[in-house]
Design a protein around this motif. Structure first.
Motif, PDB file in Angstrom:
ATOM      1  N   ASN A   1       0.761  -0.971   0.307  1.00 60.02           N
ATOM      2  CA  ASN A   1       0.047   0.164  -0.092  1.00 60.02           C
ATOM      3  C   ASN A   1       0.544   1.310   0.373  1.00 60.02           C
ATOM      4  OD1 ASN A   1       1.385   0.002   2.267  1.00 60.02           O
ATOM      5  ND2 ASN A   1      -0.746   0.077   3.672  1.00 60.02           N
ATOM      6  N   GLY A   2       1.943   0.945  -0.454  1.00 62.09           N
ATOM      7  CA  GLY A   2       2.890   2.254  -0.560  1.00 62.09           C
ATOM      8  C   GLY A   2       4.396   2.715   0.914  1.00 62.09           C
ATOM      9  N   SER A   3       3.210   2.081   2.208  1.00 62.49           N
ATOM     10  CA  SER A   3       4.259   2.388   3.143  1.00 62.49           C
ATOM     11  C   SER A   3       4.927   0.926   3.710  1.00 62.49           C
ATOM     12  CB  SER A   3       3.276   2.538   3.901  1.00 62.49           C
ATOM     13  OG  SER A   3       3.464   2.185   5.686  1.00 62.49           O
ATOM     14  N   SER A   4       5.985   0.959   4.220  1.00 61.51           N
ATOM     15  CA  SER A   4       6.640   0.165   5.139  1.00 61.51           C
ATOM     16  C   SER A   4       6.193  -0.783   6.592  1.00 61.51           C
ATOM     17  CB  SER A   4       7.794   0.438   5.597  1.00 61.51           C
ATOM     18  OG  SER A   4       7.713   1.387   6.223  1.00 61.51           O
ATOM     19  N   SER A   5       4.336  -0.397   6.831  1.00 63.90           N
ATOM     20  CA  SER A   5       4.472  -0.101   8.141  1.00 63.90           C
ATOM     21  C   SER A   5       3.827  -1.705   7.141  1.00 63.90           C
ATOM     22  CB  SER A   5       2.866   0.135   8.450  1.00 63.90           C
ATOM     23  OG  SER A   5       2.238   1.475   7.835  1.00 63.90           O
ATOM     24  N   LEU A   6       3.139  -1.595   5.903  1.00 62.27           N
ATOM     25  CA  LEU A   6       2.567  -3.310   5.595  1.00 62.27           C
ATOM     26  C   LEU A   6       3.364  -4.332   5.386  1.00 62.27           C
ATOM     27  CD1 LEU A   6      -0.255  -4.281   5.786  1.00 62.27           C
ATOM     28  CD2 LEU A   6      -0.728  -2.936   3.045  1.00 62.27           C
ATOM     29  N   ALA A   7       3.693  -4.609   5.821  1.00 62.48           N
ATOM     30  CA  ALA A   7       4.224  -6.700   5.068  1.00 62.48           C
ATOM     31  C   ALA A   7       4.001  -6.721   3.749  1.00 62.48           C
ATOM     32  CB  ALA A   7       3.575  -7.958   5.994  1.00 62.48           C
ATOM     33  N   ASP A   8       5.665  -7.486   3.810  1.00 64.94           N
ATOM     34  CA  ASP A   8       5.077  -7.540   1.981  1.00 64.94           C
ATOM     35  C   ASP A   8       4.721  -9.254   1.905  1.00 64.94           C
ATOM     36  OD1 ASP A   8       7.207  -5.266   1.774  1.00 64.94           O
ATOM     37  OD2 ASP A   8       8.478  -6.686   1.687  1.00 64.94           O
ATOM     38  N   ALA A   9       4.017  -8.796   0.236  1.00 64.60           N
ATOM     39  CA  ALA A   9       3.621 -10.109  -0.038  1.00 64.60           C
ATOM     40  C   ALA A   9       4.566 -11.385  -0.485  1.00 64.60           C
ATOM     41  CB  ALA A   9       2.199  -9.723  -0.278  1.00 64.60           C
ATOM     42  N   MET A  10       4.371 -12.556  -0.636  1.00 61.41           N
ATOM     43  CA  MET A  10       4.866 -13.430  -1.362  1.00 61.41           C
ATOM     44  C   MET A  10       3.402 -14.185  -2.167  1.00 61.41           C
ATOM     45  SD  MET A  10       8.688 -15.705  -1.274  1.00 61.41           S
ATOM     46  CE  MET A  10       9.098 -16.480  -3.033  1.00 61.41           C
ATOM     47  N   VAL A  11       3.626 -14.744  -3.299  1.00 55.36           N
ATOM     48  CA  VAL A  11       2.324 -15.682  -3.898  1.00 55.36           C
ATOM     49  C   VAL A  11       3.469 -16.707  -4.762  1.00 55.36           C
ATOM     50  CG1 VAL A  11       0.624 -15.559  -4.864  1.00 55.36           C
ATOM     51  CG2 VAL A  11       0.899 -14.015  -3.516  1.00 55.36           C
ATOM     52  N   LEU A  12       3.215 -18.011  -4.159  1.00 55.15           N
ATOM     53  CA  LEU A  12       3.279 -19.183  -5.693  1.00 55.15           C
ATOM     54  C   LEU A  12       2.328 -19.230  -5.674  1.00 55.15           C
ATOM     55  CD1 LEU A  12       6.246 -20.990  -3.737  1.00 55.15           C
ATOM     56  CD2 LEU A  12       6.196 -19.154  -5.190  1.00 55.15           C
TER      57      LEU A  12
END
Length: 422
Positions: A403-414
């Motif tokens: 969401n443009g902010s480092s306060s939200l966790a990155d996401a990884m999808v397989l």
């Protein structure tokens, strides 16, 4: 292609349904190249469509792990009036109808768990869910007595701007919304596969290497909402919210190495009147008369193979998009993506494609709420073309600052996607 035993390749009588081998090697699941559909096509009536779906195996995200399945289907109908009525003067006129269905459950959207900006949704099928009426329009092209077969092209009616401008076929091989559909533009205005509206377009093709295209459309708020089902022919019920949207682009098509390395360079722009008060600028980045420009550069970099009929061009290709817009009234003043596609990398798999892309979007400081900086989205995968109508796509996605902010966790999808052409 997967070969079939010789016993399945028996010849059929003309006009009969295809053999199993002919069906497998045909144009679609319903074998439009043979049988009744072939007869209808010869008469000027063409029916087609596709089913698409993907399992998004979210390994980690703001909402934790999940495995949503997102899918949909689309039907297309085109009618050549001249051929159907046997009137030669009308054979350059075609009528188009399109409709679709998309999974309406919010739990089918991977962004429900990723919680990112909608433009960077891992799936480009999340808007306009349920059933939807997409297009009903007329299309005309003519040489006007010149050597160019389509010197003048016209189209008007109920249309989708997303499928008329910033066209980038290689980006369609990806699932994420930024690269596949929005291309930065959709983060600012309703440039989406779910935006259907009244519009008219014209294109001039003075020669195969050059084209100029322009379009004018009706614009209205909440155009991509699922609730309107593509049936808001009057736009917003509050008529003073209806306005205009315009797009224009100029394209050059360089043909390097005597045409063996085709390319496309397009400079385009948009203007969208949001009909909102300019005093809302500090609380909403998308307001008022919005404008923006984009540069598209696509180029075949290398080529191999014998270019068999029905096969894709083998080799390495690059596609690139840069979008710029004023930060005062556009959510994304800067966006770019770049990607690579290698078709036929593995010997004997001429139509398979290895793909990779990266997208970047910078947020306007006028966005409401906490300060947002940028989002980065990476996707890579391998398209397994079992035949011309069945595709399997294992892929991986990585979303940084969703969401443009480092306060939200990155996401990884397989994940694993598929598409079936009718």
């Amino acid at each position: 292609m997967i070969p079939l035993p010789p016993a399945l390749a028996a010849e059929e009588q003309p006009g009969a349904y295809p053999s199993l081998a002919e069906w497998w090697e045909g144009e679609g699941l319903l074998a439009p190249g043979a049988g009744p559909l072939k007869s209808l096509k010869a008469e000027g009536l063409e029916l087609g469509g596709k089913y698409y779906g993907a399992l998004f195996g979210i390994q980690n995200s703001a909402g934790g792990a999940a495995s949503p399945w997102d899918d949909g289907g689309q039907l297309n109908l085109s009618l050549n009036a001249g051929r159907l009525l046997q009137i030669p003067a009308l054979q350059k006129l075609k009528f188009n109808l399109q409709g679709r269905w998309r999974e309406p459950s919010v739990n089918a959207d991977p962004n429900t768990y990723v919680a990112g900006n909608s433009m960077f949704d891992p799936s480009n099928w999340a808007s306009g869910t349920g059933w939807r009426f997409l297009q009903a329009n007329a299309e005309f092209s003519d040489s006007l007595g010149s050597s160019s077969p389509n010197l003048l092209w016209l189209k008007g009616g109920w249309v989708q701007p997303r499928y008329e401008f910033a066209l980038q076929p290689l980006s369609d091989k990806f699932l994420n919304n930024a690269v596949n559909s929005a291309k930065g533009i959709g983060g600012n205005i309703p440039f989406s596969s779910s935006f259907s509206t009244w519009g008219a377009m014209a294109q001039l093709n003075p020669d195969p290497s050059m084209a100029l295209k322009a379009g004018l459309f009706m614009a209205y708020p909440t155009a991509t909402a699922s609730s309107n089902h593509g049936l808001w022919f009057e736009g917003d019920v509050n008529s003073n919210q209806n306005s205009t949207m315009a797009m224009v682009e100029f394209s050059l098509r360089p043909q390097i190495n005597n045409g063996r390395l085709p390319g496309r360079i397009t400079l385009g722009g948009y203007s969208y009147n949001n009909v909102t008060s300019r005093s809302a600028a500090k609380s909403n980045a998308n307001y008022g008369l919005q404008t923006g420009a984009y540069l598209q550069v696509d180029q075949q970099l290398s080529r191999e193979g014998n270019d068999k009929p029905g096969s894709e061009i083998q080799g390495l290709s690059s596609f690139n998009m840069l979008m710029l817009a004023p930060e005062e009234n556009n959510q994304f003043p800067l966006y770019f993506h770049t990607g690579l596609n290698y078709t036929g990398l593995i010997p004997g798999r001429d139509n398979d494609a290895l793909v990779a892309s990266i997208a970047y979007g910078a947020y306007s400081p006028y966005n409401p709420g906490p300060v947002k900086t940028s989002t980065v989205f990476l996707e890579g995968g391998y398209h397994i073309a079992l035949n011309r109508w069945l595709d399997l796509y294992p892929f991986v996605q990585w979303l940084v600052r969703p969401n443009g902010s480092s306060s939200l966790a990155d996401a990884m999808v397989l994940g694993f996607g598929t598409s079936v052409k009718f």
